[in-house]
Design a protein around this motif. Structure first.
Motif, mmCIF file in Angstrom:
data_model
loop_
_atom_site.group_PDB
_atom_site.id
_atom_site.type_symbol
_atom_site.label_atom_id
_atom_site.label_comp_id
_atom_site.label_asym_id
_atom_site.label_seq_id
_atom_site.Cartn_x
_atom_site.Cartn_y
_atom_site.Cartn_z
ATOM 1 N N ARG A 9 0.956 -1.137 -0.086
ATOM 2 C CA ARG A 9 -0.128 -0.078 0.123
ATOM 3 C C ARG A 9 0.659 1.337 -0.048
ATOM 4 N NH1 ARG A 9 -3.422 -1.613 5.028
ATOM 5 N NH2 ARG A 9 -1.228 -1.490 5.936
ATOM 6 N N VAL A 10 0.266 2.474 0.004
ATOM 7 C CA VAL A 10 0.946 3.749 0.038
ATOM 8 C C VAL A 10 1.702 3.655 1.134
ATOM 9 C CG1 VAL A 10 0.633 6.155 -0.080
ATOM 10 C CG2 VAL A 10 -0.743 4.839 -1.535
ATOM 11 N N GLN A 14 5.817 4.206 1.077
ATOM 12 C CA GLN A 14 6.606 5.369 1.690
ATOM 13 C C GLN A 14 7.490 4.995 2.830
ATOM 14 O OE1 GLN A 14 3.122 7.569 3.342
ATOM 15 N NE2 GLN A 14 2.903 8.892 1.317
ATOM 16 N N SER A 25 6.929 11.565 -1.568
ATOM 17 C CA SER A 25 6.049 12.190 -2.023
ATOM 18 C C SER A 25 5.583 11.670 -3.457
ATOM 19 C CB SER A 25 6.116 13.523 -2.173
ATOM 20 O OG SER A 25 7.129 13.900 -3.018
ATOM 21 N N GLY A 26 4.244 11.846 -3.619
ATOM 22 C CA GLY A 26 3.621 11.489 -5.238
ATOM 23 C C GLY A 26 2.689 10.551 -4.958
ATOM 24 N N LEU A 27 1.874 10.364 -6.289
ATOM 25 C CA LEU A 27 0.732 9.118 -6.201
ATOM 26 C C LEU A 27 1.313 7.811 -6.297
ATOM 27 C CD1 LEU A 27 -1.112 10.847 -9.351
ATOM 28 C CD2 LEU A 27 -1.469 11.130 -6.837
ATOM 29 N N LYS A 28 0.461 6.877 -6.132
ATOM 30 C CA LYS A 28 0.903 5.628 -5.836
ATOM 31 C C LYS A 28 1.664 4.969 -6.956
ATOM 32 C CE LYS A 28 -0.943 1.042 -4.486
ATOM 33 N NZ LYS A 28 -1.921 0.191 -4.030
ATOM 34 N N HIS A 29 1.348 5.231 -8.112
ATOM 35 C CA HIS A 29 1.940 4.583 -9.127
ATOM 36 C C HIS A 29 3.251 5.138 -9.305
ATOM 37 C CE1 HIS A 29 0.733 8.188 -11.305
ATOM 38 N NE2 HIS A 29 1.820 7.945 -12.036
ATOM 39 N N GLU A 30 3.596 6.311 -8.931
ATOM 40 C CA GLU A 30 5.007 6.996 -8.891
ATOM 41 C C GLU A 30 5.789 6.235 -7.918
ATOM 42 O OE1 GLU A 30 4.290 11.088 -8.508
ATOM 43 O OE2 GLU A 30 3.902 11.338 -10.509
#
Length: 501
Positions: A9-10, A14, A25-30
């Motif tokens: 998960r995110v 992280q 930082s950034g979206l999940k796919h990044e």
């Protein structure tokens, strides 16, 4: 291993990226893309162990959850129990990152965090972004030569900043990615310091590291100028991952490395900034002069004035921008232009007057001395008086040492400007032959030279002793008259000439 990362998960992603000092930082796919790049390029056992630990922690907790409807908080203790690696970041960011999950569910247990390593601020570099916080180089074996990898990627904004920056010189951009290395000491900000046997490899090429300065003193080891290492020209200016490997010698001391995006400045930039914000008002400088010359009741010596040179001690030229550090106790200034240029080549930041630290942030331009320089252009030194006024000190002209004696002219001349002819035949020729040895280039002195009468010559070297010797010789001649006739002595002086005493 990639399947484990894809299932994170995110929050797990992280935590993994923060473990290796990457951006979180950034979206999940990044985040997933960055994590997969780590698996592809960083094959360290610590990274694999961390991925496995996150994977097992997640699914082990999922199996013992009492109800799927209740949100499952992350274990706060897991945030502080992670093993540190050479590339692990400080744990101080974790409570901030997971604050939204812990809200209303209790606070993190209080624990003393280890202070972070701080590096000194460099005047010629403005920090734009922190790519990797100061991270300790931890040896992985007992060998003397160690390697520590680091993987990171630039954001599109950072790449654009580098590409659009001006060139300081061909191939050198003003915006740079630099590597800084220092001792792992948290007591105070650290100067740049390289470990022994250092080598820096960026992607597939080695980066040049400043060499040693040769020492002219016997028995003194050469010193290496430790400064930020520019990695920009060897990096991928795109979203691709860059890999940096630091090779260093493990000889007991602990070192930390950090990566920054900076903008490099020149001595002209710092001078312009100093002229903008670093000028001290003339009245404040005048008050400082009065303070220096204030009568001290405990002192037996009264100071009525202090001399200040208008010549820069660095280059022995007249000051153009008088400057000194606020921490210095003297009034003497040095030229800010040359001081900044010298520190741009070899940063020492030492006052050339008192040989004490004079950092850029402590420099001021003396407004009073700047005004004096514009008003006093014919003096190289001034004296400040007790009431705050000043007076120029001009060098006195030394009197000339060349002889200025009068010219002695004896005898008269005729209408044609020639000396009168001698009444005694042969006297002129006799005098010329008597004095002919004085100078071969003089010709026949007192006689005829090329059919013309010569000039009168006065021997100024004769003194009273010479006259007495001539008298003695005349007496001896008179005594010897009885012995027989002797040849006539030639008169050493022409008629009308007297010796100058």
């Amino acid at each position: 291993m990639a399947n484990m990362v894809m299932s994170f998960r995110v929050s797990d992603l992280q935590m993994l990226l923060g473990f290796v000092g990457r951006s979180k930082s950034g979206l999940k796919h990044e985040l997933v893309t960055r994590a997969l790049q780590l698996v592809q390029f960083d094959c360290s056992p610590e990274l694999f162990k961390k991925i496995k630990e996150l994977y097992e922690t997640r699914y082990a907790k999922k199996s013992v959850e009492p109800s799927p409807q209740v949100p499952r908080p992350l274990d706060p203790l897991a945030l502080h129990s992670m093993p540190r690696t050479p590339l692990s970041g400080p744990t101080v960011d974790y409570p901030v990152m997971y604050g939204k999950y812990l809200n209303g569910l209790g606070r993190l247990p209080t624990k003393t965090l280890k202070p972070e390593v701080r590096l000194v601020k460099l005047p010629f570099f403005n920090m734009l972004d922190e790519l990797l916080k100061p991270t300790e180089l931890v040896p992985q074996s007992t060998e003397k030569l160690q390697e520590s990898p680091c993987i990171f990627a630039l954001t599109p904004r950072q790449v654009e900043m580098i590409r659009n920056s001006r060139e300081l010189q061909p191939g050198v951009k003003a915006v740079q990615v630099v590597l800084r290395i220092c001792y792992s000491d948290t007591s105070c900000p650290q100067e740049d310091q390289y470990p022994p046997n250092i080598a820096v490899k960026v992607n597939h090429s080695y980066c040049s590291v400043p060499g040693y300065y040769p020492s002219n003193k016997p028995g003194v080891e050469p010193k290496r100028p430790c400064r930020p290492i520019n990695l920009t020209h060897l990096m991928y200016l795109s979203s691709a991952t860059n890999r940096i490997t630091v090779t260093w010698g493990n000889y007991g001391k602990s070192y930390s490395v950090a990566l920054y995006l900076v903008r490099q400045l020149t001595s002209s930039d710092l001078l312009q900034r100093l002229k903008t914000i670093g000028v001290k008002h003339p009245e404040l400088c005048k008050a400082l002069v009065k303070e220096k010359l204030r009568l001290d009741p405990d002192s037996e010596i009264a100071t009525t004035g202090v001399r200040v040179s208008l010549i820069c001690p660095l280059v022995k030229m007249r000051l153009s921008v008088p400057c000194r550090a606020e921490t210095c106790a003297h009034l003497q200034c040095f030229d800010a232009v040359f001081y900044l240029q010298m520190n741009e080549k070899k940063p020492t930041w030492m006052c050339p007057v008192c040989d004490k630290p004079a950092a850029y942030d402590q420099l001021i331009i003396d407004g009073l001395l700047s005004k004096i320089l514009s008003e006093c252009e014919d003096a190289d030194e001034i004296e400040f008086l007790a009431e705050g006024s000043w007076r120029p000190i001009r060098a006195e002209k030394e009197p000339s040492c060349s002889p200025q004696g009068p010219i002695l002219v004896l005898g008269t001349s005729d209408a044609n400007g020639l000396p009168p002819a001698s009444s005694t035949p042969g006297v002129g020729g006799s005098l010329g032959s008597a004095l002919g040895g004085v100078g071969s280039g003089a010709g026949a002195v007192g006689g005829l030279e090329n059919g013309k009468p010569g000039a009168d010559v006065v021997d100024l070297t004769l003194d009273s002793s010479s006259s007495s010797e001539d008298d003695d010789e005349e007496e001896e001649d008179e005594e010897d008259d009885d012995e027989g006739p002797r040849p006539k002595r030639r008169c050493p002086f022409q008629k009308g000439l007297v010796p100058a005493c």
